[in-house]
Enzyme design. Sequence first.
Site, PDB file in Angstrom:
ATOM      1  N   ASP A  96      -0.391  -4.711   5.689  1.00 26.87           N
ATOM      2  CA  ASP A  96      -1.455  -3.731   7.078  1.00 26.87           C
ATOM      3  C   ASP A  96      -2.817  -4.265   7.020  1.00 26.87           C
ATOM      4  O   ASP A  96      -2.674  -3.903   6.180  1.00 26.87           O
ATOM      5  CB  ASP A  96      -0.689  -2.598   7.425  1.00 26.87           C
ATOM      6  CG  ASP A  96       0.239  -1.663   7.473  1.00 26.87           C
ATOM      7  OD1 ASP A  96       1.085  -3.017   8.628  1.00 26.87           O
ATOM      8  OD2 ASP A  96       0.489  -0.468   7.743  1.00 26.87           O
TER       9      ASP A  96
ATOM     10  N   HIS B  21       5.888   2.085   4.102  1.00 29.95           N
ATOM     11  CA  HIS B  21       5.950   0.822   3.406  1.00 29.95           C
ATOM     12  C   HIS B  21       5.991   1.078   1.483  1.00 29.95           C
ATOM     13  O   HIS B  21       6.661  -0.467   1.003  1.00 29.95           O
ATOM     14  CB  HIS B  21       4.272   0.052   3.011  1.00 29.95           C
ATOM     15  CG  HIS B  21       3.762  -0.574   5.091  1.00 29.95           C
ATOM     16  ND1 HIS B  21       3.869  -2.095   4.792  1.00 29.95           N
ATOM     17  CD2 HIS B  21       3.715   0.182   5.386  1.00 29.95           C
ATOM     18  CE1 HIS B  21       3.497  -1.626   6.158  1.00 29.95           C
ATOM     19  NE2 HIS B  21       3.315  -1.085   6.828  1.00 29.95           N
TER      20      HIS B  21
ATOM     21  N   HIS C  73      -5.042  -1.036  11.844  1.00 31.15           N
ATOM     22  CA  HIS C  73      -4.382  -1.677  11.655  1.00 31.15           C
ATOM     23  C   HIS C  73      -5.173  -3.167  12.361  1.00 31.15           C
ATOM     24  O   HIS C  73      -5.927  -2.631  13.796  1.00 31.15           O
ATOM     25  CB  HIS C  73      -3.619  -2.184  12.741  1.00 31.15           C
ATOM     26  CG  HIS C  73      -1.833  -1.427  11.866  1.00 31.15           C
ATOM     27  ND1 HIS C  73      -1.225  -2.103  11.233  1.00 31.15           N
ATOM     28  CD2 HIS C  73      -1.981   0.133  11.815  1.00 31.15           C
ATOM     29  CE1 HIS C  73      -0.989  -0.107  10.209  1.00 31.15           C
ATOM     30  NE2 HIS C  73      -0.960   0.587  11.076  1.00 31.15           N
TER      31      HIS C  73
ATOM     32  N   HIS D  69       1.182  -1.350   0.039  1.00 27.91           N
ATOM     33  CA  HIS D  69       0.073  -0.685  -0.498  1.00 27.91           C
ATOM     34  C   HIS D  69       1.106   1.243  -0.285  1.00 27.91           C
ATOM     35  O   HIS D  69       2.033   0.825   0.245  1.00 27.91           O
ATOM     36  CB  HIS D  69      -1.284   0.118   1.590  1.00 27.91           C
ATOM     37  CG  HIS D  69      -0.545   0.176   3.102  1.00 27.91           C
ATOM     38  ND1 HIS D  69       0.386  -1.242   2.805  1.00 27.91           N
ATOM     39  CD2 HIS D  69      -0.174   0.913   2.797  1.00 27.91           C
ATOM     40  CE1 HIS D  69       0.693  -0.893   4.016  1.00 27.91           C
ATOM     41  NE2 HIS D  69       0.631   0.412   4.636  1.00 27.91           N
TER      42      HIS D  69
ATOM     43  N   HIS E  64       6.383  -6.014  11.802  1.00 24.60           N
ATOM     44  CA  HIS E  64       5.418  -4.533  11.746  1.00 24.60           C
ATOM     45  C   HIS E  64       5.105  -4.392  13.379  1.00 24.60           C
ATOM     46  O   HIS E  64       3.999  -4.603  13.193  1.00 24.60           O
ATOM     47  CB  HIS E  64       4.634  -5.021  10.715  1.00 24.60           C
ATOM     48  CG  HIS E  64       4.452  -3.437  10.549  1.00 24.60           C
ATOM     49  ND1 HIS E  64       3.308  -2.600  11.631  1.00 24.60           N
ATOM     50  CD2 HIS E  64       4.286  -2.513  10.017  1.00 24.60           C
ATOM     51  CE1 HIS E  64       2.739  -1.608  11.013  1.00 24.60           C
ATOM     52  NE2 HIS E  64       3.243  -1.640   9.888  1.00 24.60           N
TER      53      HIS E  64
ATOM     54  N   HIS F 291       1.168   4.064   1.580  1.00 33.15           N
ATOM     55  CA  HIS F 291       1.929   4.563   3.008  1.00 33.15           C
ATOM     56  C   HIS F 291       3.508   4.326   3.148  1.00 33.15           C
ATOM     57  O   HIS F 291       4.257   3.602   2.908  1.00 33.15           O
ATOM     58  CB  HIS F 291       1.744   3.492   4.565  1.00 33.15           C
ATOM     59  CG  HIS F 291       0.146   4.378   5.098  1.00 33.15           C
ATOM     60  ND1 HIS F 291      -0.590   3.301   6.126  1.00 33.15           N
ATOM     61  CD2 HIS F 291      -0.349   5.498   4.665  1.00 33.15           C
ATOM     62  CE1 HIS F 291      -1.568   4.133   6.521  1.00 33.15           C
ATOM     63  NE2 HIS F 291      -1.971   5.171   5.645  1.00 33.15           N
TER      64      HIS F 291
END
Length: 679
Positions: free
Chosen positions: A159, A56, A376, A51, A398, A53
């Site tokens: 995530d 990441h 999350h 994704h 993570h 973010h």
Amino acid sequence: QEVGRSCLVLKYKGKTIMFDCGVHPAYSGLVALPYFDSIDPSEIDLLLITHFHIDHSAALPYFLFKTNFKGKVYMTHSTKAIYRLMLADFARVGKAATEEQIFDENDLQKSMEMIEVLDYHQEVETCGVRFWSYAAGHVLGAAMFMVDIAGVRFLYTGDYNREEDRHLKGAELPMIPPDIICIESTYGVQTHLPLYEREKLYTEVIADTLQKGGRVLCPVFALGRTQELLLLLEEYWSQHPELHRFPVFYASPLAKRCMSVYQTYINQMNNKIKNKVSQGNPFDFKFIQNLSGISDFEDTGPCVVFASPGMLQSGFSRQLFDRWCQNSKNALVIPGYCPEGTLAKHVLTEPKEVQLLSGQVVPLKMSVHYISFSAHADYTQTSEFLSTLNPAKVVLVHGEASEMGRMKSALQRRFENEGKSIEIFNPKNCQTVSMEFKVDKHVRAVGHLAEKIGTNNGKVSGLLVQKGFKHTLLDTEDLQTYTQLSTNTVLQKQIIPIQISFVALQEQVSSIFSKVKLYEKKGKGVISIDPGVELHHEDENMVVMQWKSDPIADTIADSIVAVLLQLQMKPGLTRTSNGVPYRAMSTQANHAAVKDEAAGEKAFEDSQVTLIDEVLESIFGKVDIDSKQKAWIVNIGDVKATIDMQTHAVECRDQRVRAQIKTAIKRIVQALYPIDCGC
């Protein structure tokens, strides 16, 4: 054991895959990058981004253009669209905050050209690896990747969030169970409050602060959970007219473009949003205004401001925090997870003082509230997800070390109570986890060959075609139907000069190969050696060898070339009157009377004669030499045998002894003159 700069490398069967390529939001410059020096980027075949973010994806431009990575990059369509906006804002803020930029606008633009996209559930096969994605429910476009290498399936969740919210569906449950799951452990064993309770608490804190004359700062990222909170406040404001006098601002230079992306990908959202589309654009807000920057903001009274970045490290959110943190009427509402090392995490420890961007230390008087809308998964979601899929191995990533450790212990207790044998790993940064999998190889019979299964005692034969790690057995007739291959025949021809007669050549070939025929074709002689090598007699000094190429025919052709080269290039070999060297005379020496009176040279040197004496004596006992007849005399009991040194012919009344001596002589000659190129 860290939240930030997500990056995982998977190696199996000679394939190397990287999942995610983010930076740590608490750091800047090169220290924010993953530990790229612990891997060889040139070995990476495939890079999958879950994704948009920054923790990441923000290291991707650096990895593409400042390392020796040569592989392919994949992400979903919507992730690619938002990635461009997010990283442009990250680069702009980073440029203002530090000179240690890891990439620039040019790198970002070039990275867009290298990114390939895929849809949810679309199966892609590249570099011998099959993979597809599932909706992860974390943010728009977030994906969980299932990778299949040689029959071993690996699921990387990135995530993920199993709970449906105001605009996104929850993460999907894969229908195909994986062998290994690499899963986030962000919240450890914590369990989220029900969504309606969090929404109630969030709106009450904001409303109370405004009613008391205070200002509310909500540090968020430009995209992601922000849209969820904007939808919540838009609905809450519409239901509470008394709040209409308090403005709500969405402060981001990307605000309009971000909203347009969300409007474009409404098809990826849940039914709540899809149903609202018929009534109008659900992201065209009535009570929320856009701000491009602090210069457009008139700070005249109570208001709510959603400002990025979410960790208060720099940018508009940090500027407002520095301005409002000393007023006890104001409130800071943090709606998401805060990694260690960030200002957002620091203020949650309730410090009495904070340091401003200017370096000044001031008292922290504004109230701080942590109400998590972070998408999350909590412990309940994760444990149920794993229990349902029941993988053989689980790798926790993570998460902070302590939270990850508690989650591992809790999961082990649960699986033990359920009678499940699931091995769990919680590796540290740069730690390698090794696993062994024994997978049966399956061969799929297709086409005409599949119809034959069940007959002939279940035995079938055909072409075995391997593509990646898939094996298919098929008939040659079906090759073009089921593969992109086709059958062809290679007819090879080679012109070879000769210095012996064609009949003598046949004799030489016949002494080596058993199935040799001589016939005429169009008035010219042809020597045929099974299976399919032919020597065509073109003229006295040349033959043309031709054959249909296959491993056996190629070997025979090589042998014939070696024999012919030996005949021409080894001058030490004495030839008889018909041009055949003494080595080939073994076929003619079957008749005791065959001798070559015209041979003017000795067949062997003195050293060779001595060697043959020793070999014959080791086999048959004492050997005498008749120098007049140029022959060896062998006595075995009462049986006498004579061996011609030139023709190798054997004279003996006892046929059994004669055959034994002939065999011995043949082997001695072959040892002295093996087939070679005469080099």
